[in-house]
Design a protein around this motif. Sequence first.
Motif, PDB file in Angstrom:
ATOM      1  N   LEU A 139       0.837  -1.203   0.000  1.00  0.00           N
ATOM      2  CA  LEU A 139       0.000   0.000   0.000  1.00  0.00           C
ATOM      3  C   LEU A 139       0.869   1.250   0.000  1.00  0.00           C
ATOM      4  CD1 LEU A 139      -2.976  -0.714   2.455  1.00  0.00           C
ATOM      5  CD2 LEU A 139      -3.012  -0.622  -0.034  1.00  0.00           C
ATOM      6  N   GLU A 140       1.969   1.223   0.780  1.00  0.00           N
ATOM      7  CA  GLU A 140       2.907   2.349   0.799  1.00  0.00           C
ATOM      8  C   GLU A 140       3.502   2.570  -0.590  1.00  0.00           C
ATOM      9  OE1 GLU A 140       6.102   2.961   3.579  1.00  0.00           O
ATOM     10  OE2 GLU A 140       4.908   2.107   5.205  1.00  0.00           O
ATOM     11  N   ALA A 141       3.863   1.470  -1.263  1.00  0.00           N
ATOM     12  CA  ALA A 141       4.441   1.581  -2.605  1.00  0.00           C
ATOM     13  C   ALA A 141       3.436   2.189  -3.573  1.00  0.00           C
ATOM     14  CB  ALA A 141       4.887   0.197  -3.100  1.00  0.00           C
ATOM     15  N   ILE A 142       2.177   1.767  -3.466  1.00  0.00           N
ATOM     16  CA  ILE A 142       1.123   2.327  -4.329  1.00  0.00           C
ATOM     17  C   ILE A 142       0.930   3.809  -4.029  1.00  0.00           C
ATOM     18  CG2 ILE A 142      -1.357   2.274  -4.831  1.00  0.00           C
ATOM     19  CD1 ILE A 142      -1.178  -0.794  -4.267  1.00  0.00           C
ATOM     20  N   ASP A 143       0.881   4.155  -2.745  1.00  0.00           N
ATOM     21  CA  ASP A 143       0.701   5.558  -2.349  1.00  0.00           C
ATOM     22  C   ASP A 143       1.837   6.432  -2.881  1.00  0.00           C
ATOM     23  OD1 ASP A 143      -1.636   5.010  -1.051  1.00  0.00           O
ATOM     24  OD2 ASP A 143      -0.801   5.043   0.970  1.00  0.00           O
ATOM     25  N   SER A 144       3.079   5.932  -2.773  1.00  0.00           N
ATOM     26  CA  SER A 144       4.212   6.752  -3.213  1.00  0.00           C
ATOM     27  C   SER A 144       4.170   6.956  -4.728  1.00  0.00           C
ATOM     28  CB  SER A 144       5.544   6.123  -2.780  1.00  0.00           C
ATOM     29  OG  SER A 144       5.778   4.915  -3.451  1.00  0.00           O
ATOM     30  N   LEU A 145       3.732   5.922  -5.462  1.00  0.00           N
ATOM     31  CA  LEU A 145       3.604   6.064  -6.913  1.00  0.00           C
ATOM     32  C   LEU A 145       2.499   7.054  -7.283  1.00  0.00           C
ATOM     33  CD1 LEU A 145       3.966   2.379  -8.142  1.00  0.00           C
ATOM     34  CD2 LEU A 145       5.439   4.282  -8.785  1.00  0.00           C
ATOM     35  N   ALA A 146       1.396   6.967  -6.546  1.00  0.00           N
ATOM     36  CA  ALA A 146       0.217   7.757  -6.908  1.00  0.00           C
ATOM     37  C   ALA A 146       0.297   9.192  -6.403  1.00  0.00           C
ATOM     38  CB  ALA A 146      -1.040   7.077  -6.358  1.00  0.00           C
ATOM     39  N   PHE A 147       0.881   9.389  -5.222  1.00  0.00           N
ATOM     40  CA  PHE A 147       0.733  10.684  -4.552  1.00  0.00           C
ATOM     41  C   PHE A 147       2.036  11.461  -4.338  1.00  0.00           C
ATOM     42  CE2 PHE A 147      -2.706   7.959  -2.589  1.00  0.00           C
ATOM     43  CZ  PHE A 147      -3.713   8.429  -3.412  1.00  0.00           C
ATOM     44  N   MET A 148       3.183  10.786  -4.427  1.00  0.00           N
ATOM     45  CA  MET A 148       4.436  11.478  -4.110  1.00  0.00           C
ATOM     46  C   MET A 148       5.166  11.912  -5.373  1.00  0.00           C
ATOM     47  SD  MET A 148       5.880   9.040  -1.011  1.00  0.00           S
ATOM     48  CE  MET A 148       7.104  10.147  -0.337  1.00  0.00           C
ATOM     49  N   LYS A 149       5.800  13.077  -5.307  1.00  0.00           N
ATOM     50  CA  LYS A 149       6.666  13.508  -6.390  1.00  0.00           C
ATOM     51  C   LYS A 149       7.948  12.680  -6.357  1.00  0.00           C
ATOM     52  CE  LYS A 149       6.669  17.791  -5.032  1.00  0.00           C
ATOM     53  NZ  LYS A 149       6.944  19.246  -4.966  1.00  0.00           N
ATOM     54  N   MET A 150       8.692  12.669  -7.474  1.00  0.00           N
ATOM     55  CA  MET A 150       9.859  11.803  -7.571  1.00  0.00           C
ATOM     56  C   MET A 150      10.913  12.114  -6.510  1.00  0.00           C
ATOM     57  SD  MET A 150      11.337   9.226  -8.864  1.00  0.00           S
ATOM     58  CE  MET A 150      10.463   8.776 -10.353  1.00  0.00           C
ATOM     59  N   ASP A 151      11.099  13.405  -6.158  1.00  0.00           N
ATOM     60  CA  ASP A 151      12.109  13.702  -5.140  1.00  0.00           C
ATOM     61  C   ASP A 151      11.691  13.152  -3.768  1.00  0.00           C
ATOM     62  OD1 ASP A 151      10.042  15.575  -4.961  1.00  0.00           O
ATOM     63  OD2 ASP A 151      11.340  17.171  -4.223  1.00  0.00           O
ATOM     64  N   GLU A 152      10.383  13.152  -3.477  1.00  0.00           N
ATOM     65  CA  GLU A 152       9.894  12.584  -2.222  1.00  0.00           C
ATOM     66  C   GLU A 152      10.056  11.064  -2.231  1.00  0.00           C
ATOM     67  OE1 GLU A 152       5.930  14.109  -2.549  1.00  0.00           O
ATOM     68  OE2 GLU A 152       6.300  15.720  -1.103  1.00  0.00           O
ATOM     69  N   ARG A 153       9.759  10.437  -3.388  1.00  0.00           N
ATOM     70  CA  ARG A 153       9.928   8.985  -3.519  1.00  0.00           C
ATOM     71  C   ARG A 153      11.393   8.607  -3.318  1.00  0.00           C
ATOM     72  NH1 ARG A 153       8.215   6.751  -8.976  1.00  0.00           N
ATOM     73  NH2 ARG A 153       9.015   4.847  -8.027  1.00  0.00           N
ATOM     74  N   LEU A 154      12.288   9.410  -3.903  1.00  0.00           N
ATOM     75  CA  LEU A 154      13.716   9.132  -3.802  1.00  0.00           C
ATOM     76  C   LEU A 154      14.184   9.230  -2.350  1.00  0.00           C
ATOM     77  CD1 LEU A 154      16.555   8.692  -4.922  1.00  0.00           C
ATOM     78  CD2 LEU A 154      16.637  11.130  -5.491  1.00  0.00           C
ATOM     79  N   TYR A 155      13.759  10.273  -1.659  1.00  0.00           N
ATOM     80  CA  TYR A 155      14.183  10.456  -0.258  1.00  0.00           C
ATOM     81  C   TYR A 155      13.629   9.338   0.622  1.00  0.00           C
ATOM     82  CZ  TYR A 155      15.365  12.845   4.089  1.00  0.00           C
ATOM     83  OH  TYR A 155      15.894  13.167   5.322  1.00  0.00           O
TER      84      TYR A 155
END
Length: 211
Positions: A139-155
């Motif tokens: 669910l976290e992985a789905i949320d990061s794909l759907a809702f986070m910008k790439m710099d947030e995903r990277l961090y």
Amino acid sequence: MGMDKNLLLQKFAQTLDSALITEISEKGIFKSFKKDDIIIDIHQTLKFIPLLLTGDIKIIREDSDGNELLIYFLEAGDTCTMSLTCCLGTTKSKIRAVAEKDSTLVMIPVENMQKWFHNNESWRNFILQSYQIRFDEMLEAIDSLAFMKMDERLYKYLKNMAMVDGTKTISIKHQDIAEDLNTSRVVVSRLLKKLENENKIELGRNKIVMI
């Protein structure tokens, strides 16, 4: 076998009862993998499930063009519930499991896994808890794909990597990060520089230090 049982006791004594640990040490197949070795591959028919004793494993999905996406990490004391699902049914693996560092596993034959699920409470609780943990991580992985910008995903990826490794210094190439996040090395390098300018990380040669 003594050393193998000692590893099992170190990682699973708080989770599994002693009689089951003895049975795992007798029935399980102990294997070692080097960094970047493929432990389970996509479309593989699984006749075992892995219990991770030492090291780290990353679980990856792949699209029809061969692009990879990191789903979650496994640490020592974990099992991969995606492989459990395949073993309990007749389906082939939908994930790839790759050693993030040198790793030691014990492979549990499917028939033992199923038998213990029905007659051993500690094993049943371990499997059900593992399902819950991995479900939350997906669910976290789905949320990061759907809702986070790439710099947030990277961090977030870097923080998770540091937590799994138990260190603030991460030894990794920009290309490896790009493959895990399914983006380009140029994008990763640019965003890492941005994070460094924000005093969140320090960049070195093939290493990143979390601040």
